[in-house]
Motif scaffolding. Sequence first.
Motif, PDB file in Angstrom:
ATOM      1  N   GLU A   9      68.570  30.682  20.677  1.00  0.00           N
ATOM      2  CA  GLU A   9      67.903  30.584  19.385  1.00  0.00           C
ATOM      3  C   GLU A   9      66.419  30.311  19.560  1.00  0.00           C
ATOM      4  O   GLU A   9      65.958  29.966  20.654  1.00  0.00           O
ATOM      5  CB  GLU A   9      68.541  29.505  18.512  1.00  0.00           C
ATOM      6  N   GLY A  10      65.701  30.444  18.467  1.00  0.00           N
ATOM      7  CA  GLY A  10      64.270  30.232  18.475  1.00  0.00           C
ATOM      8  C   GLY A  10      63.661  30.943  17.286  1.00  0.00           C
ATOM      9  O   GLY A  10      64.343  31.669  16.551  1.00  0.00           O
ATOM     10  N   ASN A  11      62.398  30.746  17.099  1.00  0.00           N
ATOM     11  CA  ASN A  11      61.681  31.326  15.972  1.00  0.00           C
ATOM     12  C   ASN A  11      61.546  32.841  16.140  1.00  0.00           C
ATOM     13  O   ASN A  11      61.896  33.408  17.189  1.00  0.00           O
ATOM     14  CB  ASN A  11      60.298  30.673  15.859  1.00  0.00           C
ATOM     15  N   ILE A  12      61.010  33.490  15.130  1.00  0.00           N
ATOM     16  CA  ILE A  12      60.738  34.922  15.187  1.00  0.00           C
ATOM     17  C   ILE A  12      59.731  35.202  16.306  1.00  0.00           C
ATOM     18  O   ILE A  12      58.671  34.587  16.363  1.00  0.00           O
ATOM     19  CB  ILE A  12      60.167  35.407  13.840  1.00  0.00           C
ATOM     20  N   ILE A  89      74.684  29.321  12.385  1.00  0.00           N
ATOM     21  CA  ILE A  89      73.984  28.395  11.485  1.00  0.00           C
ATOM     22  C   ILE A  89      72.543  28.823  11.219  1.00  0.00           C
ATOM     23  O   ILE A  89      71.883  28.314  10.307  1.00  0.00           O
ATOM     24  CB  ILE A  89      74.031  26.951  12.021  1.00  0.00           C
ATOM     25  N   LYS A  90      72.069  29.777  11.980  1.00  0.00           N
ATOM     26  CA  LYS A  90      70.756  30.366  11.702  1.00  0.00           C
ATOM     27  C   LYS A  90      70.680  30.833  10.251  1.00  0.00           C
ATOM     28  O   LYS A  90      69.624  30.736   9.609  1.00  0.00           O
ATOM     29  CB  LYS A  90      70.523  31.551  12.641  1.00  0.00           C
ATOM     30  N   SER A  91      71.793  31.338   9.728  1.00  0.00           N
ATOM     31  CA  SER A  91      71.817  31.794   8.337  1.00  0.00           C
ATOM     32  C   SER A  91      71.419  30.674   7.391  1.00  0.00           C
ATOM     33  O   SER A  91      70.592  30.861   6.492  1.00  0.00           O
ATOM     34  CB  SER A  91      73.227  32.296   7.981  1.00  0.00           C
ATOM     35  N   LEU A  92      71.989  29.500   7.596  1.00  0.00           N
ATOM     36  CA  LEU A  92      71.714  28.370   6.713  1.00  0.00           C
ATOM     37  C   LEU A  92      70.295  27.852   6.895  1.00  0.00           C
ATOM     38  O   LEU A  92      69.635  27.457   5.929  1.00  0.00           O
ATOM     39  CB  LEU A  92      72.722  27.248   6.982  1.00  0.00           C
ATOM     40  N   LEU A  93      69.805  27.861   8.126  1.00  0.00           N
ATOM     41  CA  LEU A  93      68.462  27.343   8.393  1.00  0.00           C
ATOM     42  C   LEU A  93      67.389  28.221   7.747  1.00  0.00           C
ATOM     43  O   LEU A  93      66.438  27.711   7.148  1.00  0.00           O
ATOM     44  CB  LEU A  93      68.238  27.244   9.906  1.00  0.00           C
ATOM     45  N   PHE A  94      67.536  29.528   7.873  1.00  0.00           N
ATOM     46  CA  PHE A  94      66.564  30.418   7.237  1.00  0.00           C
ATOM     47  C   PHE A  94      66.669  30.343   5.710  1.00  0.00           C
ATOM     48  O   PHE A  94      65.657  30.379   5.014  1.00  0.00           O
ATOM     49  CB  PHE A  94      66.758  31.858   7.716  1.00  0.00           C
ATOM     50  N   ALA A  95      67.892  30.249   5.207  1.00  0.00           N
ATOM     51  CA  ALA A  95      68.076  30.159   3.761  1.00  0.00           C
ATOM     52  C   ALA A  95      67.418  28.909   3.191  1.00  0.00           C
ATOM     53  O   ALA A  95      66.884  28.924   2.077  1.00  0.00           O
ATOM     54  CB  ALA A  95      69.565  30.168   3.419  1.00  0.00           C
ATOM     55  N   LYS A  96      67.438  27.845   3.950  1.00  0.00           N
ATOM     56  CA  LYS A  96      66.809  26.597   3.507  1.00  0.00           C
ATOM     57  C   LYS A  96      65.313  26.783   3.286  1.00  0.00           C
ATOM     58  O   LYS A  96      64.711  26.147   2.415  1.00  0.00           O
ATOM     59  CB  LYS A  96      67.057  25.500   4.542  1.00  0.00           C
ATOM     60  N   VAL A  97      64.710  27.667   4.059  1.00  0.00           N
ATOM     61  CA  VAL A  97      63.273  27.931   3.945  1.00  0.00           C
ATOM     62  C   VAL A  97      62.983  28.942   2.840  1.00  0.00           C
ATOM     63  O   VAL A  97      62.021  28.789   2.082  1.00  0.00           O
ATOM     64  CB  VAL A  97      62.713  28.441   5.290  1.00  0.00           C
ATOM     65  N   LYS A 116      83.776  27.718   9.070  1.00  0.00           N
ATOM     66  CA  LYS A 116      84.952  27.092   9.680  1.00  0.00           C
ATOM     67  C   LYS A 116      85.764  28.082  10.508  1.00  0.00           C
ATOM     68  O   LYS A 116      86.566  27.671  11.342  1.00  0.00           O
ATOM     69  CB  LYS A 116      85.842  26.477   8.602  1.00  0.00           C
ATOM     70  N   GLN A 117      85.570  29.358  10.257  1.00  0.00           N
ATOM     71  CA  GLN A 117      86.373  30.378  10.936  1.00  0.00           C
ATOM     72  C   GLN A 117      85.771  30.825  12.267  1.00  0.00           C
ATOM     73  O   GLN A 117      86.362  31.656  12.953  1.00  0.00           O
ATOM     74  CB  GLN A 117      86.533  31.590  10.013  1.00  0.00           C
ATOM     75  N   LEU A 118      84.601  30.278  12.611  1.00  0.00           N
ATOM     76  CA  LEU A 118      83.927  30.693  13.841  1.00  0.00           C
ATOM     77  C   LEU A 118      83.855  29.540  14.841  1.00  0.00           C
ATOM     78  O   LEU A 118      83.685  28.387  14.442  1.00  0.00           O
ATOM     79  CB  LEU A 118      82.503  31.174  13.519  1.00  0.00           C
ATOM     80  N   PRO A 119      83.946  29.828  16.130  1.00  0.00           N
ATOM     81  CA  PRO A 119      83.829  28.770  17.141  1.00  0.00           C
ATOM     82  C   PRO A 119      82.376  28.355  17.326  1.00  0.00           C
ATOM     83  O   PRO A 119      81.450  29.142  17.101  1.00  0.00           O
ATOM     84  CB  PRO A 119      84.362  29.445  18.403  1.00  0.00           C
ATOM     85  N   ASN A 120      82.183  27.118  17.739  1.00  0.00           N
ATOM     86  CA  ASN A 120      80.844  26.645  18.078  1.00  0.00           C
ATOM     87  C   ASN A 120      80.482  27.111  19.483  1.00  0.00           C
ATOM     88  O   ASN A 120      81.360  27.242  20.344  1.00  0.00           O
ATOM     89  CB  ASN A 120      80.784  25.119  18.017  1.00  0.00           C
ATOM     90  N   PRO A 121      79.204  27.342  19.759  1.00  0.00           N
ATOM     91  CA  PRO A 121      78.814  27.717  21.131  1.00  0.00           C
ATOM     92  C   PRO A 121      79.047  26.559  22.090  1.00  0.00           C
ATOM     93  O   PRO A 121      79.006  25.385  21.705  1.00  0.00           O
ATOM     94  CB  PRO A 121      77.319  28.023  20.993  1.00  0.00           C
ATOM     95  N   ASP A 122      79.304  26.889  23.342  1.00  0.00           N
ATOM     96  CA  ASP A 122      79.455  25.852  24.369  1.00  0.00           C
ATOM     97  C   ASP A 122      78.104  25.228  24.702  1.00  0.00           C
ATOM     98  O   ASP A 122      78.029  24.055  25.067  1.00  0.00           O
ATOM     99  CB  ASP A 122      80.094  26.443  25.629  1.00  0.00           C
ATOM    100  N   ILE A 123      77.057  26.018  24.606  1.00  0.00           N
ATOM    101  CA  ILE A 123      75.695  25.510  24.793  1.00  0.00           C
ATOM    102  C   ILE A 123      74.732  26.411  24.025  1.00  0.00           C
ATOM    103  O   ILE A 123      74.950  27.621  23.925  1.00  0.00           O
ATOM    104  CB  ILE A 123      75.307  25.429  26.288  1.00  0.00           C
ATOM    105  N   LEU A 124      73.704  25.800  23.487  1.00  0.00           N
ATOM    106  CA  LEU A 124      72.670  26.536  22.753  1.00  0.00           C
ATOM    107  C   LEU A 124      71.359  26.425  23.518  1.00  0.00           C
ATOM    108  O   LEU A 124      70.926  25.319  23.843  1.00  0.00           O
ATOM    109  CB  LEU A 124      72.510  25.973  21.338  1.00  0.00           C
ATOM    110  N   ILE A 125      70.772  27.560  23.840  1.00  0.00           N
ATOM    111  CA  ILE A 125      69.446  27.577  24.462  1.00  0.00           C
ATOM    112  C   ILE A 125      68.420  27.784  23.357  1.00  0.00           C
ATOM    113  O   ILE A 125      68.440  28.806  22.661  1.00  0.00           O
ATOM    114  CB  ILE A 125      69.335  28.719  25.494  1.00  0.00           C
ATOM    115  N   TYR A 126      67.530  26.819  23.180  1.00  0.00           N
ATOM    116  CA  TYR A 126      66.488  26.947  22.156  1.00  0.00           C
ATOM    117  C   TYR A 126      65.150  27.203  22.831  1.00  0.00           C
ATOM    118  O   TYR A 126      64.686  26.400  23.646  1.00  0.00           O
ATOM    119  CB  TYR A 126      66.391  25.693  21.283  1.00  0.00           C
ATOM    120  N   LEU A 127      64.529  28.331  22.497  1.00  0.00           N
ATOM    121  CA  LEU A 127      63.224  28.698  23.051  1.00  0.00           C
ATOM    122  C   LEU A 127      62.137  28.202  22.116  1.00  0.00           C
ATOM    123  O   LEU A 127      61.983  28.711  20.999  1.00  0.00           O
ATOM    124  CB  LEU A 127      63.126  30.213  23.218  1.00  0.00           C
ATOM    125  N   HIS A 128      61.386  27.219  22.563  1.00  0.00           N
ATOM    126  CA  HIS A 128      60.325  26.644  21.733  1.00  0.00           C
ATOM    127  C   HIS A 128      58.981  27.249  22.134  1.00  0.00           C
ATOM    128  O   HIS A 128      58.543  27.124  23.279  1.00  0.00           O
ATOM    129  CB  HIS A 128      60.273  25.126  21.899  1.00  0.00           C
TER     130      HIS A 128
END
Length: 210
Positions: A9-12, A89-97, A116-128
């Motif tokens: 994940e990360g910004n545009i 959850i990117k969907s919710l974060l962008f929608a919040k903006v 609720k129907q989707l699994p969570n990632p085992d790890i998230l890499i965030y590029l800042h």
Amino acid sequence: MQYKLITIEGNIGAGKTTLAKILSERLHGRLILESFEDNPFLPKFYKEPEKYSFPLELFFMAERFKQLQHSVNGPDLFHDTTISDYVFIKSLLFAKVTLAEDEYKLYKRLFHIINKQLPNPDILIYLHVPIQKLQKNIQTRDRSYEQSIPDEYLQKIQNTYLEYLKQSDQKVLFVEAENADFLTDSKHVDLILDALSKDYSPGKHYLQLS
């Protein structure tokens, strides 16, 4: 690889797709890339955000859910690891903006029903990546509808991600990627692969790419 589902994940303009493609090659993993260009509301949104933000975010959420439900929940006999260039959850974060308060409340209800129907990632890499570097990357990749994205919008997205990560209890590899060059500097990819070889506790774990 101990992490079976890795999301980036990360910004545009942060380099998510580039890194996802390289990691999938190096790890011989299944690759999931967001089909953002299929969203017919995206060019319209950048011209008239207030008019098109709600259909834009609904379309993104529906397409992301459909893609992840099919790809992540389905069996794969040929790959032990899956790499995605987005987390749901990117969907919710962008929608919040982007959404007005009443629209966001409705959107949030819909999101939690299907999340609720989707699994969570085992790890998230965030590029800042700092805003000015993001703008440079956006100009370089030259998508016409992105060329007038204001710094203010990118900063709001950045702040929303950081606030989410601050309170998240998942495993996060927080990568300071201002100087990252995944295409031409293999050491940056090697550093991330080395970091992925470690077993982390929940929370943020930092990696500096220089």
